[in-house]
Design a protein around this motif. Structure first.
Motif, PDB file in Angstrom:
ATOM      1  N   SER A 222      48.824  29.943  53.482  1.00 38.38           N
ATOM      2  CA  SER A 222      49.203  31.231  52.667  1.00 38.38           C
ATOM      3  C   SER A 222      48.898  31.070  51.137  1.00 38.38           C
ATOM      4  O   SER A 222      49.116  29.967  50.522  1.00 38.38           O
ATOM      5  CB  SER A 222      50.545  31.622  52.861  1.00 38.38           C
ATOM      6  N   ASP A 223      48.602  32.182  50.535  1.00 35.57           N
ATOM      7  CA  ASP A 223      48.493  32.432  48.986  1.00 35.57           C
ATOM      8  C   ASP A 223      49.773  32.654  48.538  1.00 35.57           C
ATOM      9  O   ASP A 223      50.363  32.184  47.579  1.00 35.57           O
ATOM     10  CB  ASP A 223      47.568  33.423  48.835  1.00 35.57           C
ATOM     11  N   ARG A 224      50.472  33.543  49.433  1.00 31.72           N
ATOM     12  CA  ARG A 224      51.733  33.893  48.806  1.00 31.72           C
ATOM     13  C   ARG A 224      52.535  34.018  50.048  1.00 31.72           C
ATOM     14  O   ARG A 224      52.199  34.246  51.213  1.00 31.72           O
ATOM     15  CB  ARG A 224      51.892  35.222  48.164  1.00 31.72           C
ATOM     16  N   VAL A 225      53.890  33.766  49.990  1.00 26.08           N
ATOM     17  CA  VAL A 225      55.029  33.761  51.028  1.00 26.08           C
ATOM     18  C   VAL A 225      56.186  34.616  50.683  1.00 26.08           C
ATOM     19  O   VAL A 225      56.599  34.895  49.714  1.00 26.08           O
ATOM     20  CB  VAL A 225      55.504  32.192  51.180  1.00 26.08           C
ATOM     21  N   GLY A 226      56.471  35.281  51.760  1.00 26.32           N
ATOM     22  CA  GLY A 226      57.482  36.100  51.955  1.00 26.32           C
ATOM     23  C   GLY A 226      58.622  35.372  52.741  1.00 26.32           C
ATOM     24  O   GLY A 226      58.269  35.079  54.046  1.00 26.32           O
ATOM     25  N   VAL A 227      59.931  35.376  52.324  1.00 20.09           N
ATOM     26  CA  VAL A 227      60.917  34.879  53.438  1.00 20.09           C
ATOM     27  C   VAL A 227      62.099  36.000  53.730  1.00 20.09           C
ATOM     28  O   VAL A 227      62.506  36.677  52.947  1.00 20.09           O
ATOM     29  CB  VAL A 227      61.536  33.755  52.719  1.00 20.09           C
ATOM     30  N   ALA A 237      57.088  34.918  46.465  1.00 15.54           N
ATOM     31  CA  ALA A 237      56.317  34.119  45.584  1.00 15.54           C
ATOM     32  C   ALA A 237      55.276  33.481  45.892  1.00 15.54           C
ATOM     33  O   ALA A 237      54.848  33.658  47.360  1.00 15.54           O
ATOM     34  CB  ALA A 237      57.350  33.145  44.685  1.00 15.54           C
ATOM     35  N   SER A 238      54.403  33.069  45.181  1.00 14.95           N
ATOM     36  CA  SER A 238      53.162  32.238  45.662  1.00 14.95           C
ATOM     37  C   SER A 238      53.453  31.184  46.464  1.00 14.95           C
ATOM     38  O   SER A 238      54.880  30.585  46.020  1.00 14.95           O
ATOM     39  CB  SER A 238      52.449  31.686  44.337  1.00 14.95           C
ATOM     40  N   SER A 239      52.575  30.609  47.053  1.00 14.30           N
ATOM     41  CA  SER A 239      53.036  29.297  48.028  1.00 14.30           C
ATOM     42  C   SER A 239      53.420  28.216  47.258  1.00 14.30           C
ATOM     43  O   SER A 239      54.698  27.608  47.448  1.00 14.30           O
ATOM     44  CB  SER A 239      51.927  29.104  48.743  1.00 14.30           C
ATOM     45  N   ASP A 240      53.022  28.064  45.991  1.00 14.24           N
ATOM     46  CA  ASP A 240      53.231  26.944  45.184  1.00 14.24           C
ATOM     47  C   ASP A 240      54.679  27.051  44.701  1.00 14.24           C
ATOM     48  O   ASP A 240      55.655  26.068  44.664  1.00 14.24           O
ATOM     49  CB  ASP A 240      52.346  26.494  44.034  1.00 14.24           C
ATOM     50  N   ASP A 241      54.936  28.373  44.367  1.00 10.14           N
ATOM     51  CA  ASP A 241      56.416  28.390  43.556  1.00 10.14           C
ATOM     52  C   ASP A 241      57.473  28.524  44.662  1.00 10.14           C
ATOM     53  O   ASP A 241      58.422  27.987  44.486  1.00 10.14           O
ATOM     54  CB  ASP A 241      56.340  29.713  42.929  1.00 10.14           C
ATOM     55  N   ILE A 242      57.285  28.749  45.801  1.00 10.69           N
ATOM     56  CA  ILE A 242      58.161  28.801  46.871  1.00 10.69           C
ATOM     57  C   ILE A 242      58.483  27.375  47.283  1.00 10.69           C
ATOM     58  O   ILE A 242      59.672  27.089  47.518  1.00 10.69           O
ATOM     59  CB  ILE A 242      57.493  29.681  48.366  1.00 10.69           C
ATOM     60  N   VAL A 304      78.541  43.721  46.994  1.00  9.12           N
ATOM     61  CA  VAL A 304      77.384  44.300  46.603  1.00  9.12           C
ATOM     62  C   VAL A 304      76.182  43.632  47.132  1.00  9.12           C
ATOM     63  O   VAL A 304      76.142  42.452  47.306  1.00  9.12           O
ATOM     64  CB  VAL A 304      77.293  44.017  44.875  1.00  9.12           C
ATOM     65  N   VAL A 305      75.175  44.519  47.497  1.00 10.24           N
ATOM     66  CA  VAL A 305      74.029  44.250  48.169  1.00 10.24           C
ATOM     67  C   VAL A 305      73.158  43.663  47.013  1.00 10.24           C
ATOM     68  O   VAL A 305      73.102  44.206  46.084  1.00 10.24           O
ATOM     69  CB  VAL A 305      73.259  45.443  48.721  1.00 10.24           C
ATOM     70  N   PRO A 306      72.783  42.282  46.935  1.00 10.44           N
ATOM     71  CA  PRO A 306      71.705  41.734  45.861  1.00 10.44           C
ATOM     72  C   PRO A 306      70.541  42.733  45.491  1.00 10.44           C
ATOM     73  O   PRO A 306      69.968  43.267  46.468  1.00 10.44           O
ATOM     74  CB  PRO A 306      71.376  40.485  46.560  1.00 10.44           C
ATOM     75  N   GLU A 307      70.449  42.685  44.287  1.00  9.82           N
ATOM     76  CA  GLU A 307      69.191  43.663  43.980  1.00  9.82           C
ATOM     77  C   GLU A 307      68.171  42.895  44.119  1.00  9.82           C
ATOM     78  O   GLU A 307      67.935  41.604  43.761  1.00  9.82           O
ATOM     79  CB  GLU A 307      69.414  43.837  42.317  1.00  9.82           C
ATOM     80  N   TRP A 308      66.985  43.604  44.495  1.00 17.87           N
ATOM     81  CA  TRP A 308      65.651  42.883  44.648  1.00 17.87           C
ATOM     82  C   TRP A 308      65.040  42.972  43.416  1.00 17.87           C
ATOM     83  O   TRP A 308      64.567  44.180  42.790  1.00 17.87           O
ATOM     84  CB  TRP A 308      64.674  43.837  45.757  1.00 17.87           C
ATOM     85  N   GLN A 309      64.813  41.813  42.534  1.00 17.95           N
ATOM     86  CA  GLN A 309      64.374  41.545  41.180  1.00 17.95           C
ATOM     87  C   GLN A 309      63.265  40.804  41.056  1.00 17.95           C
ATOM     88  O   GLN A 309      63.163  39.560  41.850  1.00 17.95           O
ATOM     89  CB  GLN A 309      65.633  41.358  40.487  1.00 17.95           C
ATOM     90  N   GLU A 310      62.515  41.055  40.103  1.00 16.45           N
ATOM     91  CA  GLU A 310      61.414  40.037  39.772  1.00 16.45           C
ATOM     92  C   GLU A 310      62.015  39.110  38.771  1.00 16.45           C
ATOM     93  O   GLU A 310      62.087  39.382  37.402  1.00 16.45           O
ATOM     94  CB  GLU A 310      60.117  40.743  38.965  1.00 16.45           C
ATOM     95  N   TYR A 311      62.376  38.000  39.204  1.00 15.91           N
ATOM     96  CA  TYR A 311      63.143  37.004  38.270  1.00 15.91           C
ATOM     97  C   TYR A 311      62.186  36.434  37.212  1.00 15.91           C
ATOM     98  O   TYR A 311      62.655  36.147  36.110  1.00 15.91           O
ATOM     99  CB  TYR A 311      63.565  35.709  39.144  1.00 15.91           C
ATOM    100  N   LYS A 312      61.026  35.982  37.535  1.00 22.76           N
ATOM    101  CA  LYS A 312      59.854  35.643  36.537  1.00 22.76           C
ATOM    102  C   LYS A 312      58.769  36.202  37.375  1.00 22.76           C
ATOM    103  O   LYS A 312      58.704  36.803  38.446  1.00 22.76           O
ATOM    104  CB  LYS A 312      59.735  34.428  36.562  1.00 22.76           C
ATOM    105  N   LYS A 313      57.628  36.368  36.573  1.00 25.51           N
ATOM    106  CA  LYS A 313      56.344  36.646  37.080  1.00 25.51           C
ATOM    107  C   LYS A 313      55.717  36.542  38.356  1.00 25.51           C
ATOM    108  O   LYS A 313      55.713  35.172  38.714  1.00 25.51           O
ATOM    109  CB  LYS A 313      55.221  36.637  35.939  1.00 25.51           C
ATOM    110  N   ASP A 314      55.848  37.473  39.123  1.00 24.73           N
ATOM    111  CA  ASP A 314      55.319  37.520  40.582  1.00 24.73           C
ATOM    112  C   ASP A 314      56.554  36.758  41.471  1.00 24.73           C
ATOM    113  O   ASP A 314      56.023  36.153  42.475  1.00 24.73           O
ATOM    114  CB  ASP A 314      54.004  37.058  40.618  1.00 24.73           C
ATOM    115  N   HIS A 315      57.745  36.406  41.126  1.00 22.40           N
ATOM    116  CA  HIS A 315      58.526  35.565  41.707  1.00 22.40           C
ATOM    117  C   HIS A 315      59.634  36.701  42.036  1.00 22.40           C
ATOM    118  O   HIS A 315      60.623  36.782  41.116  1.00 22.40           O
ATOM    119  CB  HIS A 315      58.776  34.401  41.130  1.00 22.40           C
ATOM    120  N   TRP A 316      59.847  37.092  43.034  1.00 22.88           N
ATOM    121  CA  TRP A 316      60.797  38.108  43.449  1.00 22.88           C
ATOM    122  C   TRP A 316      62.147  37.537  44.348  1.00 22.88           C
ATOM    123  O   TRP A 316      61.809  36.570  45.292  1.00 22.88           O
ATOM    124  CB  TRP A 316      60.422  39.455  44.321  1.00 22.88           C
TER     125      TRP A 316
END
Length: 342
Positions: A222-227, A237-242, A304-316
């Motif tokens: 994968s280039d990017r991964v969703g969990v 996030a990108s595969s490396d960041d995850i 509270v349901v956690p907010e879906w947020q971009e913590y840093k560039k392209d890392h949600w």
């Protein structure tokens, strides 16, 4: 493995609920959002029952969405469409199924299985062209043209999955959902099928959604991964960041369970064990879905349901630990020694 920066798919707040009995609702997919770029492989991972296969089938419109949008090349797949419009979508989006034994019709020859899409979409002029096209597709996936006249039961699991790949390729799609395409195969065959998918991607410019529970294989392809966890997205996030900087406690736990090839490092590293079972998607926990099993759970997580947020560039990420409003409570508890350091 790289993408063009052009969005091929935009999934916005997608939900798929099923009625169970008279009153109960099973929230298999409950508001997920992510993008897939042209030419990339997006890996979707999570434990069994988290909703990842349902998400894949809803994106492809094998299931109608309960709510939300799946925009493919800017057009919502789930808008009411004519049969002609749906036929065009179906040609552009194909699926490779998990079980190579159940997904091929045992009464059809390989020729009939692969040619079905060609016939539906009128892609060949005559029987000769049809036969040539099927032989070409068999060669593309590493099988012989002599295999065309055989039935599925005459093949091994790995060969059947290659037939499934050939069937998906027959209509020349742009986007393929691979739903756990290697989980039913022997380990020795898994790498061959993954290598084939990567080769086809390079040659044909394909875009993949690769659904799996095996994080080590997802990292490889994968280039990017969703969990995903219990119908929600935990992290993208990108595969490396995850793998290098996982943010969500669930992602951290999944990664800590992957065995490492170096026994010294394997022995010395800390395992994060997730306690308890996955809650039922019929009655999910309030607030954060993961809180009942999370080692870092705070009071706010139940409310509270956690907010879906971009913590840093392209890392949600969807976690209160990364929200300044709430992580003061966590730091206070950390200083008192009542939680593990994050």
């Amino acid at each position: 493995m790289s993408h063009s920066g052009e969005k091929l798919l935009e999934i916005k707040d997608l939900k798929k609920h099923f009625k169970v009995g008279r009153k109960q609702i099973l929230k298999a997919v409950d508001g997920i959002s992510f993008d897939i770029y042209r030419g990339e492989t997006f890996g979707l991972v999570g434990e069994s029952g988290c909703g990842k296969s349902t998400a894949g089938r809803t994106i492809l419109r094998l299931y109608d969405a309960t709510e939300g949008e799946v925009n493919f090349e800017g057009v919502n797949v789930h808008d009411k469409k004519s049969k002609k419009d749906l036929k065009i979508f179906n040609r552009k989006m194909q699926m490779i199924f998990q079980d190579p034994y159940a997904s091929l019709n045992p009464r059809m020859t390989v020729m009939e299985i692969i040619a079905e899409g060609l016939d539906i979409h009128d892609l060949v002029k005559n029987k000769t062209e049809r036969k040539e096209r099927v032989h070409e597709l068999l060669k593309t996936v590493g099988l012989n043209k002599e295999h065309a006249d055989r039935y599925p039961h005459e093949f091994s699991g790995g060969q059947r999955q290659r037939i499934g790949v050939a069937r998906a390729l027959a209509v020349d799609p742009d986007f393929i959902i691979a739903d756990e395409p290697i989980s039913a195969l022997d380990v020795s065959i898994q790498a061959q099928v993954v290598n084939l998918l990567q080769k086809l991607q390079r040659e044909r410019g394909l875009t993949y959604l690769f659904i799996a529970h095996d994080l080590s294989m997802v990292k490889h392809i994968s280039d990017r991964v969703g969990v995903m966890y219990l119908g929600n997205m935990a992290e993208v996030a990108s595969s490396d960041d995850i793998y290098e900087e996982p943010l969500h406690p669930y992602t951290q736990a999944l990664l800590s369970a992957i065995p490492l090839p170096d026994p010294e490092i394997e022995r010395s590293r800390e395992r994060i064990v997730i306690e308890g079972d996955v809650p039922s998607p019929i009655a999910p926990p309030s607030g954060c879905r993961f809180r009942t099993r999370c080692p870092h759970a705070m009071d706010v997580c139940a409310k509270v349901v956690p907010e879906w947020q971009e913590y840093k560039k392209d890392h949600w990420v969807a976690c209160h630990l990364y929200n300044d409003k709430y992580n003061d409570e966590y730091k206070k508890r950390e200083n008192q020694g009542t939680v593990q350091a994050h």
